[in-house]
Design a protein around this motif. Structure first.
Motif, PDB file in Angstrom:
ATOM      1  N   ASP A   1       0.811  -1.209   0.000  1.00 17.14           N
ATOM      2  CA  ASP A   1       0.000   0.000   0.000  1.00 17.14           C
ATOM      3  C   ASP A   1       0.853   1.271   0.000  1.00 17.14           C
ATOM      4  O   ASP A   1       0.333   2.378  -0.084  1.00 17.14           O
ATOM      5  N   ALA A   2       2.181   1.103   0.073  1.00 11.44           N
ATOM      6  CA  ALA A   2       3.074   2.264   0.107  1.00 11.44           C
ATOM      7  C   ALA A   2       3.445   2.673  -1.311  1.00 11.44           C
ATOM      8  O   ALA A   2       3.853   1.848  -2.122  1.00 11.44           O
ATOM      9  N   ASP A   3       3.291   3.967  -1.613  1.00  4.65           N
ATOM     10  CA  ASP A   3       3.696   4.471  -2.925  1.00  4.65           C
ATOM     11  C   ASP A   3       5.214   4.616  -2.967  1.00  4.65           C
ATOM     12  O   ASP A   3       5.846   5.034  -1.994  1.00  4.65           O
ATOM     13  N   THR A   4       5.798   4.290  -4.113  1.00  4.94           N
ATOM     14  CA  THR A   4       7.244   4.399  -4.264  1.00  4.94           C
ATOM     15  C   THR A   4       7.548   5.087  -5.588  1.00  4.94           C
ATOM     16  O   THR A   4       6.651   5.417  -6.368  1.00  4.94           O
ATOM     17  N   PHE A   5       8.835   5.255  -5.847  1.00  5.24           N
ATOM     18  CA  PHE A   5       9.273   5.839  -7.117  1.00  5.24           C
ATOM     19  C   PHE A   5       8.882   4.952  -8.297  1.00  5.24           C
ATOM     20  O   PHE A   5       8.805   5.434  -9.419  1.00  5.24           O
ATOM     21  N   TYR A   6       8.640   3.668  -8.053  1.00  4.61           N
ATOM     22  CA  TYR A   6       8.201   2.795  -9.149  1.00  4.61           C
ATOM     23  C   TYR A   6       6.806   3.197  -9.633  1.00  4.61           C
ATOM     24  O   TYR A   6       6.506   3.115 -10.824  1.00  4.61           O
ATOM     25  N   ASP A   7       5.948   3.623  -8.707  1.00  4.15           N
ATOM     26  CA  ASP A   7       4.638   4.153  -9.116  1.00  4.15           C
ATOM     27  C   ASP A   7       4.816   5.392  -9.975  1.00  4.15           C
ATOM     28  O   ASP A   7       4.112   5.572 -10.973  1.00  4.15           O
ATOM     29  N   LYS A   8       5.770   6.245  -9.594  1.00  6.25           N
ATOM     30  CA  LYS A   8       6.018   7.469 -10.358  1.00  6.25           C
ATOM     31  C   LYS A   8       6.538   7.135 -11.758  1.00  6.25           C
ATOM     32  O   LYS A   8       6.135   7.745 -12.750  1.00  6.25           O
ATOM     33  N   VAL A   9       7.441   6.170 -11.846  1.00  3.42           N
ATOM     34  CA  VAL A   9       7.983   5.781 -13.148  1.00  3.42           C
ATOM     35  C   VAL A   9       6.889   5.190 -14.035  1.00  3.42           C
ATOM     36  O   VAL A   9       6.828   5.461 -15.242  1.00  3.42           O
ATOM     37  N   TYR A  10       6.023   4.406 -13.431  1.00  7.31           N
ATOM     38  CA  TYR A  10       4.950   3.768 -14.203  1.00  7.31           C
ATOM     39  C   TYR A  10       4.046   4.810 -14.851  1.00  7.31           C
ATOM     40  O   TYR A  10       3.570   4.621 -15.970  1.00  7.31           O
ATOM     41  N   GLU A  11       3.826   5.924 -14.158  1.00  3.86           N
ATOM     42  CA  GLU A  11       2.932   6.955 -14.665  1.00  3.86           C
ATOM     43  C   GLU A  11       3.664   8.076 -15.397  1.00  3.86           C
ATOM     44  O   GLU A  11       3.037   8.882 -16.083  1.00  3.86           O
ATOM     45  N   ALA A  12       4.975   8.149 -15.282  1.00  2.00           N
ATOM     46  CA  ALA A  12       5.734   9.265 -15.832  1.00  2.00           C
ATOM     47  C   ALA A  12       5.808   9.230 -17.346  1.00  2.00           C
ATOM     48  O   ALA A  12       5.613   8.184 -17.979  1.00  2.00           O
ATOM     49  N   GLU A  13       6.117  10.370 -17.934  1.00  2.00           N
ATOM     50  CA  GLU A  13       6.328  10.426 -19.377  1.00  2.00           C
ATOM     51  C   GLU A  13       7.581   9.652 -19.769  1.00  2.00           C
ATOM     52  O   GLU A  13       7.596   8.934 -20.764  1.00  2.00           O
ATOM     53  N   ARG A  14       8.640   9.794 -18.972  1.00  2.00           N
ATOM     54  CA  ARG A  14       9.918   9.136 -19.281  1.00  2.00           C
ATOM     55  C   ARG A  14       9.901   7.691 -18.764  1.00  2.00           C
ATOM     56  O   ARG A  14       9.675   7.454 -17.582  1.00  2.00           O
ATOM     57  N   PRO A  15      10.171   6.722 -19.618  1.00  2.00           N
ATOM     58  CA  PRO A  15      10.224   5.329 -19.160  1.00  2.00           C
ATOM     59  C   PRO A  15      11.561   5.013 -18.494  1.00  2.00           C
ATOM     60  O   PRO A  15      12.534   5.760 -18.634  1.00  2.00           O
ATOM     61  N   GLU A  16      11.591   3.910 -17.771  1.00  2.00           N
ATOM     62  CA  GLU A  16      12.856   3.411 -17.237  1.00  2.00           C
ATOM     63  C   GLU A  16      13.546   2.581 -18.321  1.00  2.00           C
ATOM     64  O   GLU A  16      12.988   1.601 -18.819  1.00  2.00           O
ATOM     65  N   ILE A  17      14.742   2.982 -18.704  1.00  2.00           N
ATOM     66  CA  ILE A  17      15.552   2.240 -19.667  1.00  2.00           C
ATOM     67  C   ILE A  17      16.960   2.139 -19.091  1.00  2.00           C
ATOM     68  O   ILE A  17      17.520   3.133 -18.632  1.00  2.00           O
ATOM     69  N   PHE A  18      17.512   0.948 -19.098  1.00  2.00           N
ATOM     70  CA  PHE A  18      18.839   0.762 -18.528  1.00  2.00           C
ATOM     71  C   PHE A  18      19.664  -0.156 -19.416  1.00  2.00           C
ATOM     72  O   PHE A  18      19.137  -0.955 -20.186  1.00  2.00           O
ATOM     73  N   PHE A  19      20.978  -0.013 -19.298  1.00  2.00           N
ATOM     74  CA  PHE A  19      21.894  -0.861 -20.052  1.00  2.00           C
ATOM     75  C   PHE A  19      21.889  -2.247 -19.426  1.00  2.00           C
ATOM     76  O   PHE A  19      22.025  -2.389 -18.212  1.00  2.00           O
ATOM     77  N   LYS A  20      21.758  -3.275 -20.261  1.00  2.00           N
ATOM     78  CA  LYS A  20      21.637  -4.641 -19.756  1.00  2.00           C
ATOM     79  C   LYS A  20      22.851  -5.506 -20.050  1.00  2.00           C
ATOM     80  O   LYS A  20      23.365  -6.197 -19.157  1.00  2.00           O
ATOM     81  N   SER A  21      23.328  -5.524 -21.290  1.00  2.00           N
ATOM     82  CA  SER A  21      24.331  -6.522 -21.623  1.00  2.00           C
ATOM     83  C   SER A  21      25.140  -6.123 -22.852  1.00  2.00           C
ATOM     84  O   SER A  21      24.738  -5.250 -23.628  1.00  2.00           O
ATOM     85  N   THR A  22      26.273  -6.789 -22.998  1.00  2.00           N
ATOM     86  CA  THR A  22      27.101  -6.697 -24.196  1.00  2.00           C
ATOM     87  C   THR A  22      27.084  -8.057 -24.885  1.00  2.00           C
ATOM     88  O   THR A  22      26.574  -9.041 -24.335  1.00  2.00           O
ATOM     89  N   ALA A  23      27.673  -8.125 -26.071  1.00  2.00           N
ATOM     90  CA  ALA A  23      27.708  -9.391 -26.803  1.00  2.00           C
ATOM     91  C   ALA A  23      28.402 -10.480 -25.994  1.00  2.00           C
ATOM     92  O   ALA A  23      27.975 -11.639 -25.990  1.00  2.00           O
ATOM     93  N   ALA A  24      29.459 -10.112 -25.283  1.00  2.00           N
ATOM     94  CA  ALA A  24      30.222 -11.103 -24.525  1.00  2.00           C
ATOM     95  C   ALA A  24      29.451 -11.642 -23.326  1.00  2.00           C
ATOM     96  O   ALA A  24      29.735 -12.744 -22.843  1.00  2.00           O
ATOM     97  N   ARG A  25      28.487 -10.890 -22.811  1.00  3.32           N
ATOM     98  CA  ARG A  25      27.717 -11.315 -21.639  1.00  3.32           C
ATOM     99  C   ARG A  25      26.406 -11.999 -22.013  1.00  3.32           C
ATOM    100  O   ARG A  25      25.691 -12.487 -21.136  1.00  3.32           O
ATOM    101  N   THR A  26      26.070 -12.009 -23.285  1.00  3.56           N
ATOM    102  CA  THR A  26      24.779 -12.512 -23.739  1.00  3.56           C
ATOM    103  C   THR A  26      24.915 -13.924 -24.278  1.00  3.56           C
ATOM    104  O   THR A  26      25.830 -14.221 -25.043  1.00  3.56           O
ATOM    105  N   VAL A  27      23.993 -14.803 -23.865  1.00  2.00           N
ATOM    106  CA  VAL A  27      24.026 -16.192 -24.316  1.00  2.00           C
ATOM    107  C   VAL A  27      22.796 -16.487 -25.172  1.00  2.00           C
ATOM    108  O   VAL A  27      21.812 -15.738 -25.179  1.00  2.00           O
ATOM    109  N   GLY A  28      22.867 -17.618 -25.882  1.00  2.00           N
ATOM    110  CA  GLY A  28      21.790 -18.021 -26.769  1.00  2.00           C
ATOM    111  C   GLY A  28      21.087 -19.265 -26.278  1.00  2.00           C
ATOM    112  O   GLY A  28      21.253 -19.687 -25.123  1.00  2.00           O
ATOM    113  N   PRO A  29      20.294 -19.905 -27.143  1.00  3.60           N
ATOM    114  CA  PRO A  29      19.533 -21.099 -26.758  1.00  3.60           C
ATOM    115  C   PRO A  29      20.441 -22.220 -26.262  1.00  3.60           C
ATOM    116  O   PRO A  29      21.498 -22.484 -26.838  1.00  3.60           O
TER     117      PRO A  29
END
Length: 300
Positions: free
Chosen positions: A102-130
């Motif tokens: 029931d506590a509001d957090t910055f995640y609620d603000k991000v969900y409603e904000a104009e700007r989305p949350e986007i973050f760097f995740k991986s490079t080719a060397a860190r990414t695996v396949g099937p």
């Protein structure tokens, strides 16, 4: 039309087209972007270009299950979006408030904000396949997969195709402090994509993909969740536009678009688990889970 990449001989990879009837046709390119560049030079869409390439050509003898699949594209960068579904917002709130939903957090603000949350995740060397293992982070006790639809982008931000992605996440690290997000998201083998790329011009509605995530322990299914991209709070073009703002995109960049499937709060991945992420019209991304030894402990 789906594009896969497989190891034909040791150390030698080739692209292939996976038709709707599941027959596979070799393509004369080692890399997805090479095929895209050739289609642009021909003046044809990637779908029509591939259809022309395989017209009159016989399929290979092997089935999809018999091939040694590789990452369908060696993405120079993988980025990810957060809090794009209501389910994700609720999960992040649970982590950040020790279960006080029931506590509001910055995640609620991000969900409603104009700007989305986007973050760097991986490079080719860190990414695996099937079939390749995703790793558990050694300093986390609460880890989950995050099944997501991935957008394969050109440097101009055009969506070239769609793939399945696993944005491995440490819920305890992110919940402890949002400034720890990079450590909660980025480590060796913390990202998987595949098994194929569904060409964008073969998709009528990208907001109708069904997603599923199944987790097996000793080959017993212990988690089974589903969602649909129609549940997204944000549009794909919106996410791409923010990613490209004042930023250089590279051909073959992958943008993961967020998750709507979250395992129960008392669940954490363990060594030996197996993760299946399935997206309709794309296929199943299958990865075993492996515990890696802490480098700090190994150095002592």
């Amino acid at each position: 039309m789906r594009i896969l990449r497989y190891e034909r001989e040791k150390g030698t990879y080739t692209l292939a087209a996976l038709a709707n009837d599941e027959r596979i046709y070799d393509l004369p390119y080692p890399d997805f972007m090479d095929m895209i560049y050739a289609s642009e030079q021909s003046g044809k869409t990637p779908l029509h270009y591939v259809q022309d390439l395989i017209a009159g050509q016989g399929p290979i003898e092997e089935t999809l299950e018999q091939l040694q699949l590789a990452v369908p594209i060696t993405a120079p960068e993988v980025w990810a979006s957060g809090v794009t579904y209501e389910k994700s917002k609720d999960a992040r709130n649970y982590e950040a408030t020790a279960g006080k939903l029931d506590a509001d957090t910055f995640y609620d603000k991000v969900y409603e904000a104009e700007r989305p949350e986007i973050f760097f995740k991986s490079t080719a060397a860190r990414t695996v396949g099937p079939g390749q293992p995703v790793y558990l982070r050694s300093d986390s006790d609460w880890q989950i997969p995050e099944p997501e639809l991935g957008l394969v982008l050109s440097k101009s931000g055009k969506v070239l195709g769609y793939t399945a992605g696993n944005d491995m996440s440490c819920r305890d690290i992110e919940g402890e402090n949002p400034l720890y997000l990079p450590q909660a998201k980025v480590w060796k083998h913390s990202c998987a994509i595949g098994p194929v790329i569904l060409l964008a011009d073969a998709v009528d509605d990208p907001y109708s993909f069904d997603l599923a995530c199944r987790i097996y322990r000793a080959e017993e299914k212990i988690v089974d969740g589903s969602a649909n991209t129609k549940q997204l709070k944000r549009r794909f073009d919106e996410l791409v536009e923010f990613l490209a703002r004042d930023n250089d995109l590279f051909d073959g960049t992958v943008l993961l678009t967020g998750t709507c499937i979250v395992p129960p709060n008392d669940f954490t991945l363990k060594d030996g688990d197996r993760i299946e992420i399935e997206i309709s019209s794309i296929g199943v991304l299958n990865n075993p889970v492996k515990k890696q030894e802490s480098k700090i402990a190994a150095a002592r």
